[in-house]
Design an enzyme around this catalytic site. Structure first.
Site, PDB file in Angstrom:
ATOM      1  N   ARG A 220      -4.202-101.602 -30.393  1.00 28.60           N
ATOM      2  CA  ARG A 220      -4.017-102.225 -31.710  1.00 28.60           C
ATOM      3  C   ARG A 220      -3.733-103.712 -31.570  1.00 28.60           C
ATOM      4  O   ARG A 220      -3.150-104.173 -30.591  1.00 28.60           O
ATOM      5  CB  ARG A 220      -2.875-101.547 -32.462  1.00 28.60           C
ATOM      6  CG  ARG A 220      -3.108-100.068 -32.739  1.00 28.60           C
ATOM      7  CD  ARG A 220      -4.122 -99.852 -33.837  1.00 28.60           C
ATOM      8  NE  ARG A 220      -4.237 -98.437 -34.196  1.00 28.60           N
ATOM      9  CZ  ARG A 220      -4.891 -97.984 -35.249  1.00 28.60           C
ATOM     10  NH1 ARG A 220      -5.540 -98.837 -36.045  1.00 28.60           N
ATOM     11  NH2 ARG A 220      -4.948 -96.699 -35.496  1.00 28.60           N
ATOM     12  N   ASN A 229      -8.235-101.648 -34.302  1.00 28.65           N
ATOM     13  CA  ASN A 229      -8.492-101.400 -32.883  1.00 28.65           C
ATOM     14  C   ASN A 229      -9.205-102.595 -32.263  1.00 28.65           C
ATOM     15  O   ASN A 229     -10.029-103.250 -32.897  1.00 28.65           O
ATOM     16  CB  ASN A 229      -9.361-100.161 -32.712  1.00 28.65           C
ATOM     17  CG  ASN A 229      -8.541 -98.951 -32.310  1.00 28.65           C
ATOM     18  OD1 ASN A 229      -7.336 -99.039 -32.146  1.00 28.65           O
ATOM     19  ND2 ASN A 229      -9.194 -97.814 -32.164  1.00 28.65           N
ATOM     20  N   ARG A 911     -23.322 -45.925  11.311  1.00 29.72           N
ATOM     21  CA  ARG A 911     -23.959 -45.389  10.108  1.00 29.72           C
ATOM     22  C   ARG A 911     -25.294 -44.750  10.502  1.00 29.72           C
ATOM     23  O   ARG A 911     -26.018 -45.293  11.348  1.00 29.72           O
ATOM     24  CB  ARG A 911     -24.221 -46.489   9.076  1.00 29.72           C
ATOM     25  CG  ARG A 911     -22.994 -47.295   8.688  1.00 29.72           C
ATOM     26  CD  ARG A 911     -21.955 -46.480   7.976  1.00 29.72           C
ATOM     27  NE  ARG A 911     -22.476 -45.893   6.732  1.00 29.72           N
ATOM     28  CZ  ARG A 911     -21.798 -44.995   6.014  1.00 29.72           C
ATOM     29  NH1 ARG A 911     -20.614 -44.555   6.426  1.00 29.72           N
ATOM     30  NH2 ARG A 911     -22.313 -44.515   4.901  1.00 29.72           N
ATOM     31  N   HIS A 929     -25.999 -44.775  23.986  1.00 29.49           N
ATOM     32  CA  HIS A 929     -25.193 -43.563  23.794  1.00 29.49           C
ATOM     33  C   HIS A 929     -24.400 -43.290  25.072  1.00 29.49           C
ATOM     34  O   HIS A 929     -24.940 -43.407  26.181  1.00 29.49           O
ATOM     35  CB  HIS A 929     -26.102 -42.373  23.471  1.00 29.49           C
ATOM     36  CG  HIS A 929     -25.333 -41.119  23.198  1.00 29.49           C
ATOM     37  ND1 HIS A 929     -24.629 -40.927  22.021  1.00 29.49           N
ATOM     38  CD2 HIS A 929     -25.155 -39.989  23.952  1.00 29.49           C
ATOM     39  CE1 HIS A 929     -24.047 -39.733  22.061  1.00 29.49           C
ATOM     40  NE2 HIS A 929     -24.345 -39.149  23.212  1.00 29.49           N
ATOM     41  N   ASP A 965     -29.659 -39.475  18.268  1.00 28.06           N
ATOM     42  CA  ASP A 965     -29.566 -39.578  19.724  1.00 28.06           C
ATOM     43  C   ASP A 965     -30.811 -39.019  20.416  1.00 28.06           C
ATOM     44  O   ASP A 965     -30.744 -38.348  21.457  1.00 28.06           O
ATOM     45  CB  ASP A 965     -28.307 -38.868  20.254  1.00 28.06           C
ATOM     46  CG  ASP A 965     -27.038 -39.560  19.802  1.00 28.06           C
ATOM     47  OD1 ASP A 965     -27.096 -40.772  19.553  1.00 28.06           O
ATOM     48  OD2 ASP A 965     -26.001 -38.879  19.676  1.00 28.06           O
TER      49      ASP A 965
END
Length: 1026
Positions: A220, A229, A911, A929, A965
């Site tokens: 201001r 402003n 798995r 194995h 296997d």
């Protein structure tokens, strides 16, 4: 070499920047284009008439006049792409790109960006139709009274209306009457916020931010914040309304978040970022972003900058802000008062003579010119805001008085200015003035209490037999009898983490330092054979940041859990003036105990011929960082740079902050077995100085660096720093965090136990020390560093690391078969030793195979970690997340294809694969194995062999068929079953055979020596390599 700079602009901001830059010893001349009367022939500073609107002409000028850096002041040339155009022409330029400058150039873009990235701001909406905007103003559920021109309007395009009618009129003025020209084609209507407005600026290098002290502008025109402003009638800095805690919040939730968001959107923000903030009762809100120094904020910030501004700009452009943050003068305040032309911000007269400027500066204030020009040797006004008078004093009130006295001494008839700049800050200080407290001295007891409350649960979680780890007493207690000791000797150790702290503080990554601290102390205590019992920490700082301190101490507590010791207590010391902002230091103290007869080292038992087993480090650990930082500086690499070592996507800082390994849980069971004669923690002093500390003086150490994996960070440091072998061996661990001394007959047994959980190797042996000989010799270090993490494996003779002997390093390179390895995390395969054997084999220069990816169906298993440390890509495909085996196998298949895998090895993969997967990979899928197939298929093969009374068992590597296997056999190795064998002892010997058979079978397949025929039978090729 002195540098010539060019500053773009003509206001008070640009005069201030030129004034500050001219103070740098690096600067030969500062040109300002177009400049003003204050920048005309003032020491190093002079004006230039070069065109700033034509970027091609400007670039040519810079090249012809050897301009080393262009600094862009105003927003308009930034939005017009000046930085982009100059940099494209090869001219260094400071400021954001045009795309990044949209944060200021387009209010609608800026608001949408804040919404996208969760940056707090006022409710808003943008419009291109004035009627829609007015309708929004009248129907919004909040006071929609702030109207902004979306484009650039020289800082004046914001109207804060008293009511809805005034807000609607502002929309019409902007959009229909074109008050701000094309900047008002789009308007943004915002919620009116109530609170304290502040300006928070920062430097940004595109990754890191370095905040400046908070300032407050006065928009201001008149005292008391009355009148229209303006572009700004004055400013002061720092604002007492913004505490250090709030500034940290602004840094994290606004400044850093904005820079991160811009980087994420592909527009790195490099330059000065200005956040206009409102401190509301609901929290801080962003009003707007500017993409440059504020004016008049710049006039109070630069006088408070302690660092060389040119060096700061260079650090910003080079991405080094994190490691070289600017320093600011503490305990000083700056006030600047704008002197404007009568009539401003409306029409005003130009050419008004201004006098008394030199006399004003003699009073200890600085006058920065804005709208001024030279006429007949004198200074006259040429703009709305004409001068800014700046004073720096020890208090805000004193700075305001000094600035006002300076204003009064300037001869400028009819000048408009405010006399109350900083009134909100002064009122805040007056309101909060009281008698001195301990907090006023910089010590915040309440913050310390909050910290203790935060860390109590962390400490309690470390309770163990012997103590309950309750914080709050004067001292901690530990019951040795309750911990199971009979005739104990207490062992203590203390350490810090050195200048690794500096990197953590620069990177704002504090959580891993706790493990570094605990590891350095616990690993030392362990060297005496002692079990770590309890730990105490010391955290010291200048100002306590509860968030940072709790992150560090939480890391300490978590590391104590890893080490098996209790966090029994600690000290937090807040010492204002001793440490700089954001700095802290750490120290740790560990107490352990060992039964008298188990104390290490056992010097009387150590003899010539004993072997040395090295246990892998995680990297640099916590020693040698002063040298590391020097190498980084020499190489021009910053902490935020992509790491030329480590995993893809990691930064240099992230790799260097990898925490130190803690060896207590790994080594204590082996130490208690009595097989270890001595243990050396490889800490400060590296391999050369730490191993002799646990040996008799008559013995020397022979190490062979080709026997262990050296992490790539060490290879990079050696090459970039030009470090000699001795410097590497005396400063760094070079990949070995611990070295154990064992008798020859015990070496393989100890090695197997270590390799079940961690990478370890037989790395050398002890010999009689000849007169004048060095206590430690490291062979092949330079060669191994040059090769990085995949050294040539030489013939180890009787000291094999569980692999076959000898490779020729002179083998002609050839295309290797790309291999993928599938692993699991079950009890059987948790050790990952088959994977380790395959990795060791494929490191050899003569190998026909290259492991390109390791895939696990469970996260966090040790095999993944081993693969990562070896520089192999890893993936997790968690079977629990898939609805069917086919879906799970399909994902595995896609990952294998992603890496162009040619052969797949199942190394403890538990798995059962679907028939379609096995068919696709027929002849390319290998399994091992633990029996001599076709005998003893399925699980518990060793138990089956013992129950059947078999005298021979072993292992089989075979191609995988749909039947479990089954499939054509590639290789087998027999293992005799001894009379007193148990499942465990038989399994151990079969596993050793597996480590030989599986790599050998892989070489046969990868080298073309074996393939699967169409009839399912093996076809041999005796002429194949491998």
């Amino acid at each position: 070499m002195a540098v010539r700079l060019l500053v773009i602009g003509s206001g008070g901001r640009e005069h201030t920047l030129a004034w500050k830059l001219a103070q740098s010893p690096h600067i030969q001349q500062v040109l300002v284009a177009p400049g003003n009367a204050g920048t005309a022939n003032c020491g190093k500073i002079s004006n230039s008439e070069v065109s700033v609107s034509n970027h091609s002409i400007l670039a040519q000028f810079c090249k012809e006049h050897s301009v080393g850096l262009v600094v862009v002041g105003p927003e308009v040339p930034l939005a017009a792409g000046m930085v982009d155009d100059l940099q494209a022409a090869g001219v260094p330029c400071f400021g954001p790109s045009a795309k990044a400058a949209q944060l200021e150039a387009s209010k609608s873009f800026s608001k949408a960006f804040m919404d996208r990235h969760g940056i707090p701001t006022a409710n808003w909406c943008s419009f291109t139709d004035p009627q829609e905007a007015c309708s929004y103003i009248r129907t919004a559920s909040f006071p929609a009274l702030v109207v902004k021109a979306s484009g650039l309007a020289a800082g004046k395009g914001v109207i804060v209306a008293k009511d809805q009618e005034e807000a609607c009129q502002a929309v019409l003025d902007i959009m229909k009457d074109k008050t701000f020209g094309s900047a008002g084609e789009t308007v943004v209507v915002e919620e009116l916020l109530e609170g304290e407005e502040v300006s928070c600026l920062c430097f940004s290098d595109g990754c890191s931010v370095s905040p400046m002290p908070p300032a407050q502008d006065h928009k201001r025109l008149q005292d008391g914040d009355l009148g229209p402003n303006t572009g700004g009638m004055g400013a002061y800095c720092p604002t007492p309304q913004v505490s250090q805690e709030l500034l940290q919040q602004i840094r994290e939730t606004v400044l850093q978040k904005t820079v991160d968001g811009m980087k994420e959107e592909g527009t790195p923000y490099v330059g000065v970022l200005y956040a206009g903030l409102m401190l509301t009762k609901q929290g801080l809100k962003v009003l707007e972003f500017n993409c440059r120094f504020g004016d008049p904020e710049c006039q109070v910030l630069m006088p408070l900058l302690k660092s060389d501004l040119y060096e700061v700009l260079q650090s910003t452009l080079e991405g080094k802000l994190a490691s070289s943050p600017p320093e600011w003068h503490q305990d000083r305040s700056a006030v600047t008062v704008v002197m404007a032309s009568p009539g401003y911000p409306g029409s005003y007269k130009k050419g008004v003579a201004i006098t008394g400027l030199s006399q004003v500066e003699e009073t200890g204030v600085q006058v920065f010119h804005a709208g001024t020009s030279l006429k007949e040797g004198g200074v006259v006004s040429s703009g709305g805001r004409v001068l800014t008078v700046t004073a720096v004093r020890s208090s805000l009130e004193m700075a305001l008085h000094a600035a006002n006295r300076g204003v009064a001494a300037v001869g400028f008839p009819g000048a408009v200015y405010r006399r109350d700049i900083g009134h909100r800050g002064i009122a805040h200080l007056t309101q909060h003035s009281r008698g001195l407290t301990y907090k006023d001295s910089g010590v915040d007891i309440a913050a310390g209490n909050r910290l203790v409350d935060m860390i109590k649960p962390f400490a309690k979680a470390t309770s163990r037999s012997g103590c309950n780890a309750e914080l709050g007493g004067f001292a901690g207690l530990f019951d040795l009898k309750a911990a199971g000791f009979i005739d104990p000797i207490l062992v203590s150790g203390t350490d810090g983490v050195g200048t690794k702290l500096t990197i953590a503080q620069a990177c704002q990554q504090h959580s891993t330092l706790g493990q570094d601290l605990v590891a350095m102390c616990v690993n030392d205590v362990l060297a005496q054979g002692a079990e770590p019992l309890f730990f105490l920490d010391y955290f010291s700082c200048g100002r306590l940041d509860v968030g940072v301190a709790s992150a560090v101490i939480r890391g300490v507590a978590e590391a104590c859990g890893l080490a098996g010791c209790a966090l029994l207590g600690g000290e937090t010391a807040e010492m204002p003036g001793v440490y700089g902002p954001g700095e802290y230091d750490l120290a740790g103290f560990c107490v352990g105990a060992v039964e008298r007869g188990a104390l290490l080292p056992r010097l009387g038992d150590i003899c010539e011929g004993d072997l040395l087993i090295g246990v892998a480090s995680s990297g640099v650990h916590s020693n040698g960082f002063s040298l590391v930082r020097k190498v980084l500086e020499r190489a021009g690499v910053t902490y935020s740079s992509p790491a030329p070592f480590g995993k893809p996507g990691q930064t240099v800082g992230e790799v260097l902050l990898t925490p130190t390994k803690i060896y207590s849980r790994l080594l204590l069971p082996i130490l208690r077995s009595g097989a270890i004669k001595a243990y050396a923690h490889i800490t400060g002093g590296g391999l050369l100085e730490n191993i002799p500390r646990v040996l008799p003086q008559e013995l020397s150490v022979d190490l062979d660096a080709s026997r262990w994996i050296i992490p790539p960070v060490f290879s990079w440091l050696q090459e970039e720093g030009g470090l000699c072998e001795e410097e590497m061996g005396r400063t760094f661990n070079c990949g070995l965090g611990a070295v154990l001394v064992v008798a020859f007959p015990d070496a393989q047994s100890v090695l197997r136990k270590l390799q079940a959980h961690e990478d370890a190797w037989i790395v050398g042996s002890l010999a009689h020390k000849q007169p004048g000989a060095e206590p430690v010799v490291i062979r092949n270090l330079k060669h191994s560093l040059r090769l990085g993490p995949s050294p040539c494996v030489v013939d180890l003779g009787p000291m094999q690391n569980g692999a076959s002997q000898g490779d020729s390093s002179s083998t002609v390179p050839r295309k290797r078969t790309r291999v993928g390895v599938l692993i699991s995390g079950t009890v059987y395969c948790v050790s990952g030793t088959n994977l380790q054997a395959l990795m060791e084999q494929t490191k050899r220069t003569s190998s026909s195979a290259e492991i390109v990816v390791v895939i696990s169906n469970q996260p966090g298993v040790l095999g993944l970690k081993r693969a990562s440390l070896a520089g192999i890509q890893t993936r997790v495909v968690d079977h629990k997340l898939y609805g069917s085996r086919a879906e799970f196998d399909g994902t595995i298949d896609r990952v294998l294809e992603e890496f162009d895998v040619e052969v797949v090895c199942l190394a403890g993969f538990m798995r059962i694969l679907t028939g379609s997967f096995v068919k696709k990979w027929n002849g390319k899928l290998l399994n091992i194995h633990p029996s001599l197939l076709p005998s003893f298929k399925g699980v518990n093969a060793q138990k089956q062999a013992l129950q059947a009374g078999a005298r021979v068992s072993g292992c089989t590597v075979h191609f995988v068929a749909e039947e479990v296997d089954a499939g054509a056999i590639i290789a087998q190795e027999a293992v005799p079953v001894l009379m007193n064998d148990t499942e465990e002892s038989l399994s151990d010997r079969i596993r050793e055979a597996e480590h030989r058979a599986f790599p050998a079978a892989l070489e046969l397949v990868a080298g073309g020596g074996v393939r699967l025929g169409d009839d399912g039978r093996i076809i041999w090729n005796p002429n194949a390599q491998g």
